[in-house]
Design a protein around this motif. Structure first.
Motif, PDB file in Angstrom:
ATOM      1  N   TYR A   1       0.820  -1.216   0.000  1.00 28.27           N
ATOM      2  CA  TYR A   1       0.000   0.000   0.000  1.00 28.27           C
ATOM      3  C   TYR A   1       0.851   1.262   0.000  1.00 28.27           C
ATOM      4  O   TYR A   1       0.355   2.357   0.274  1.00 28.27           O
ATOM      5  N   GLN A   2       2.146   1.112  -0.277  1.00 26.63           N
ATOM      6  CA  GLN A   2       3.007   2.290  -0.380  1.00 26.63           C
ATOM      7  C   GLN A   2       2.534   3.140  -1.540  1.00 26.63           C
ATOM      8  O   GLN A   2       2.219   2.615  -2.610  1.00 26.63           O
ATOM      9  N   GLY A   3       2.563   4.438  -1.347  1.00 28.44           N
ATOM     10  CA  GLY A   3       2.209   5.331  -2.431  1.00 28.44           C
ATOM     11  C   GLY A   3       1.489   6.550  -1.917  1.00 28.44           C
ATOM     12  O   GLY A   3       1.086   6.607  -0.758  1.00 28.44           O
ATOM     13  N   MET A   4       1.338   7.530  -2.787  1.00 21.99           N
ATOM     14  CA  MET A   4       0.644   8.759  -2.426  1.00 21.99           C
ATOM     15  C   MET A   4      -0.846   8.547  -2.649  1.00 21.99           C
ATOM     16  O   MET A   4      -1.260   8.155  -3.734  1.00 21.99           O
ATOM     17  N   ALA A   5      -1.633   8.762  -1.587  1.00 23.06           N
ATOM     18  CA  ALA A   5      -3.060   8.438  -1.640  1.00 23.06           C
ATOM     19  C   ALA A   5      -3.911   9.702  -1.661  1.00 23.06           C
ATOM     20  O   ALA A   5      -3.612  10.676  -0.959  1.00 23.06           O
ATOM     21  N   PHE A   6      -4.960   9.657  -2.462  1.00 23.78           N
ATOM     22  CA  PHE A   6      -5.897  10.770  -2.605  1.00 23.78           C
ATOM     23  C   PHE A   6      -7.289  10.256  -2.245  1.00 23.78           C
ATOM     24  O   PHE A   6      -7.774   9.313  -2.860  1.00 23.78           O
ATOM     25  N   ILE A   7      -7.899  10.867  -1.237  1.00 21.18           N
ATOM     26  CA  ILE A   7      -9.256  10.477  -0.827  1.00 21.18           C
ATOM     27  C   ILE A   7     -10.122  11.739  -0.824  1.00 21.18           C
ATOM     28  O   ILE A   7      -9.832  12.681  -0.082  1.00 21.18           O
ATOM     29  N   VAL A   8     -11.130  11.751  -1.659  1.00 22.48           N
ATOM     30  CA  VAL A   8     -12.059  12.879  -1.703  1.00 22.48           C
ATOM     31  C   VAL A   8     -13.406  12.395  -1.185  1.00 22.48           C
ATOM     32  O   VAL A   8     -13.932  11.388  -1.660  1.00 22.48           O
ATOM     33  N   THR A   9     -13.947  13.102  -0.206  1.00 24.02           N
ATOM     34  CA  THR A   9     -15.238  12.746   0.384  1.00 24.02           C
ATOM     35  C   THR A   9     -16.248  13.842   0.062  1.00 24.02           C
ATOM     36  O   THR A   9     -15.988  15.022   0.336  1.00 24.02           O
ATOM     37  N   THR A  10     -17.363  13.437  -0.542  1.00 22.24           N
ATOM     38  CA  THR A  10     -18.394  14.411  -0.906  1.00 22.24           C
ATOM     39  C   THR A  10     -19.700  14.090  -0.209  1.00 22.24           C
ATOM     40  O   THR A  10     -19.888  13.001   0.333  1.00 22.24           O
ATOM     41  N   ARG A  11     -20.596  15.060  -0.296  1.00 24.10           N
ATOM     42  CA  ARG A  11     -21.962  14.872   0.182  1.00 24.10           C
ATOM     43  C   ARG A  11     -22.704  14.059  -0.878  1.00 24.10           C
ATOM     44  O   ARG A  11     -23.337  14.609  -1.771  1.00 24.10           O
ATOM     45  N   ASP A  12     -22.514  12.752  -0.816  1.00 26.32           N
ATOM     46  CA  ASP A  12     -23.238  11.814  -1.680  1.00 26.32           C
ATOM     47  C   ASP A  12     -23.169  12.171  -3.170  1.00 26.32           C
ATOM     48  O   ASP A  12     -24.167  12.093  -3.882  1.00 26.32           O
ATOM     49  N   ASP A  13     -21.976  12.557  -3.640  1.00 26.87           N
ATOM     50  CA  ASP A  13     -21.809  12.911  -5.047  1.00 26.87           C
ATOM     51  C   ASP A  13     -20.602  12.152  -5.608  1.00 26.87           C
ATOM     52  O   ASP A  13     -19.486  12.685  -5.677  1.00 26.87           O
ATOM     53  N   PRO A  14     -20.810  10.897  -6.011  1.00 26.50           N
ATOM     54  CA  PRO A  14     -19.678  10.080  -6.456  1.00 26.50           C
ATOM     55  C   PRO A  14     -18.957  10.660  -7.673  1.00 26.50           C
ATOM     56  O   PRO A  14     -17.727  10.585  -7.760  1.00 26.50           O
ATOM     57  N   ALA A  15     -19.695  11.255  -8.588  1.00 30.21           N
ATOM     58  CA  ALA A  15     -19.058  11.779  -9.808  1.00 30.21           C
ATOM     59  C   ALA A  15     -18.108  12.929  -9.469  1.00 30.21           C
ATOM     60  O   ALA A  15     -16.978  13.000  -9.981  1.00 30.21           O
ATOM     61  N   ARG A  16     -18.555  13.814  -8.617  1.00 36.58           N
ATOM     62  CA  ARG A  16     -17.701  14.939  -8.229  1.00 36.58           C
ATOM     63  C   ARG A  16     -16.469  14.421  -7.481  1.00 36.58           C
ATOM     64  O   ARG A  16     -15.343  14.901  -7.693  1.00 36.58           O
ATOM     65  N   ALA A  17     -16.666  13.450  -6.614  1.00 35.44           N
ATOM     66  CA  ALA A  17     -15.541  12.888  -5.861  1.00 35.44           C
ATOM     67  C   ALA A  17     -14.502  12.305  -6.813  1.00 35.44           C
ATOM     68  O   ALA A  17     -13.298  12.557  -6.683  1.00 35.44           O
ATOM     69  N   LYS A  18     -14.950  11.544  -7.785  1.00 35.19           N
ATOM     70  CA  LYS A  18     -14.021  10.908  -8.721  1.00 35.19           C
ATOM     71  C   LYS A  18     -13.295  11.941  -9.577  1.00 35.19           C
ATOM     72  O   LYS A  18     -12.086  11.835  -9.797  1.00 35.19           O
ATOM     73  N   ALA A  19     -14.040  12.922 -10.070  1.00 34.16           N
ATOM     74  CA  ALA A  19     -13.421  13.915 -10.959  1.00 34.16           C
ATOM     75  C   ALA A  19     -12.323  14.687 -10.230  1.00 34.16           C
ATOM     76  O   ALA A  19     -11.219  14.884 -10.756  1.00 34.16           O
ATOM     77  N   LEU A  20     -12.623  15.104  -9.011  1.00 30.82           N
ATOM     78  CA  LEU A  20     -11.622  15.870  -8.268  1.00 30.82           C
ATOM     79  C   LEU A  20     -10.444  14.984  -7.870  1.00 30.82           C
ATOM     80  O   LEU A  20      -9.282  15.399  -7.938  1.00 30.82           O
ATOM     81  N   CYS A  21     -10.739  13.763  -7.453  1.00 37.49           N
ATOM     82  CA  CYS A  21      -9.679  12.843  -7.042  1.00 37.49           C
ATOM     83  C   CYS A  21      -8.707  12.618  -8.207  1.00 37.49           C
ATOM     84  O   CYS A  21      -7.482  12.668  -8.036  1.00 37.49           O
ATOM     85  N   ARG A  22      -9.252  12.402  -9.385  1.00 39.19           N
ATOM     86  CA  ARG A  22      -8.420  12.161 -10.560  1.00 39.19           C
ATOM     87  C   ARG A  22      -7.595  13.400 -10.906  1.00 39.19           C
ATOM     88  O   ARG A  22      -6.427  13.312 -11.252  1.00 39.19           O
TER      89      ARG A  22
END
Ligand SMILES: [Zn+2]
Length: 507
Positions: free
Chosen positions: A246-267
């Motif tokens: 699990y080594q590596g730089m991790a990005f976790i975005v948490t939204t108010r029930d908006d999976p698309a926004r979470a994914k777009a920003l995370c990417r």
């Protein structure tokens, strides 16, 4: 709802694969009411993430704390696997006994390893999820050096990693977790996105102050994206010396029930860091140059004073805090005005206490140490100060307001070098670590600290960033990744593999 019943528990462990194995006597375990009572005390000893959560829960309404256990090993070697099993069993029993629960808070670090597991943190979160079921919120704080597994992210509702390094926002993130817990209890649903990049940034390249590099830039950008929908952006540099898949730089975005926004920003965030990967390379100063600079400063008061960070022997990353490369070289060169801390050597501290202030003797560093990088060193010394090593962390530092306990502490004069010897292994956090034993930081020409970077917060009142250099000497936390034989990381991994590639998830 009546006062919600919230479990409080956690493992605080940053596991360095190459450091000595941790057994029960090496851990600080706080359980039951003591966990809550200490968090409410004026100068707590438990982790800042625990304190911030408890105090914010207290401030935001009624609740019924269900404290279980906080197992704190700090940064050290892998946990003995049997010990890990005992801790998990205590957590299981505690959670089951506390049911029905309305919420679970993990005061976690997130870089735990054991001699038999690469992911104790994920196992604990999954254990809690199995016990409380899918509907009860689980919230966790993480150190930004956590090694994040899918199981960790999948098992919890809300993650808040520190956004500062040095970690001066531990209490603030704990408080954020409390507010998130209140919102989740009130019906908030979250959606998360998670990417782990194949970048293992050496720890010295993970600073967050403005102008300190690509990590600070991507963290700052992430914080500008917070709004009514994006609730949290956690960007975890990871821990270089865990040697897990699990080594590596991790990005976790948490939204108010908006999976698309979470994914777009995370990417987008991951892409920004990936594009900057060539800047995650450390700039270290060779030992000879460290010593030449110290000699010059000792002879010329017009030169600015300097901090030499012994980044390769950082107890905050599992280093032993007792290697002698810099001490021996600065002593031999007779560099004037040098103070050096904090050498972890319990037998030497005890001997100095027995001898008393004013005693002259032959100091024998590392008589009881087994790590090969911590070489013994015998040298004439004088005891010039003694203390019990207990004081309160200075404002501005990452232990501000908290109780610091170095154990019996001795100040030794070793030639031109003043050395602070401590009994409880830990890094130099703020100037008080010297000043509380009567060693002046402002009079020193060269200050050597056993710390990778956490000293930067507390010492910023005396030293600008350009007055800090990072030494390239051997040690368990060397930023020279070529010094380590990694066995468990997923290759390719930048910068170990300069030709590493990454493709954003299709989603
Ligand atoms: Zn950390």
């Amino acid at each position: 709802m009546a006062a919600p019943r919230i479990a409080v528990l956690g493992l605080h462990h940053e596991g360095n694969r190459w450091a000595p194995v941790v057994f029960r006597q090496d851990m600080r375990i706080t359980r039951g009411d003591a966990l809550i009572d200490d968090s409410r005390a004026p100068h707590p000893r438990v982790t800042g993430g625990t304190v911030g959560f408890v105090r914010e829960m207290d401030a935001t309404g009624p609740w019924t704390p269900m404290p279980i256990v906080l197992a704190d090993a700090g940064a050290a070697g892998p946990l003995d696997h049997a010990l890990l099993g005992e801790i998990k069993e205590e957590m299981r029993r505690g959670l089951e006994a506390a049911m029905p629960l309305d919420g679970v808070y993990f005061a976690q670090h997130g870089a735990g390893i054991s001699t038999g597991s690469h992911d104790p943190d994920g196992e604990m979160y999954a254990l809690a999820r199995r016990i409380v079921g899918p509907k009860v919120p689980i919230v966790t704080i993480l150190d930004l050096h956590a090694m994040v597994s899918d199981e960790m992210v999948d098992s919890v509702d809300y993650v808040a990693a520190y956004i500062t390094n040095p970690h001066v926002d531990q209490m603030a993130r704990g408080a954020e977790c409390a507010r998130a817990m209140r919102a989740l209890l009130g019906g908030l649903k979250t959606a998360k996105a998670f990417i782990r990049l194949p970048i293992q940034a050496p720890q010295v390249t993970q600073l967050t102050a403005p102008g300190t590099g690509p990590y600070s830039e991507v963290i700052a950008y992430g914080q500008t994206q917070l709004d009514a929908t994006v609730l949290n952006v956690s960007i975890l540099g990871g821990f270089t010396y865990g040697d897990t898949p699990y080594q590596g730089m991790a990005f976790i975005v948490t939204t108010r029930d908006d999976p698309a926004r979470a994914k777009a920003l995370c990417r987008e965030l991951a892409q920004r860091a990936w594009d900057a990967r060539q800047r995650f390379v450390p700039h270290l100063t060779q030992l000879d140059d460290c010593v030449a600079g110290a000699v010059a400063r000792g002879d010329d008061p017009a030169l600015p004073a300097v901090v030499i960070a012994d980044v390769a022997d950082n107890p905050g990353g599992g280093g032993r805090g007792n290697t002698t490369w810099l001490l021996r070289a600065l002593y031999a060169a007779e560099a004037k005005g040098v103070i050096l801390g904090h050498m972890f050597d319990a037998p030497l501290a005890a001997e100095a206490h027995a001898l008393g202030v004013g005693a002259r003797f032959e100091a024998h560093f590392n008589r009881a140490e087994t790590d090969e990088r911590s070489q013994p060193f015998r040298v004439p010394a004088e005891v010039v100060g003694l203390s019990d090593g207990v004081f309160v962390g200075q404002e501005g530092g990452s232990r501000a307001g908290m109780t610091v306990d170095l154990g019996p502490t001795a100040v030794l004069r070793v030639g031109t070098v003043t050395v602070v010897v401590i009994t409880k292994r830990q890094q130099t956090i703020d100037p008080g670590y010297f000043e509380n034993v009567g060693v002046s930081v402002t009079d020193a020409r060269t200050v050597v600290v056993k710390s990778r970077g956490h000293f930067r917060a507390g010492f910023s009142k005396y030293f600008r960033p350009d007055q800090i250099i990072e030494a390239d000497v051997p040690g368990l936390t060397s930023p020279n990744l070529g010094n380590f034989e990694f066995r468990n990381v997923v290759r390719p991994l930048y910068p170990l593999d300069r030709d590493a590639t990454w493709t954003p998830p299709a989603w």
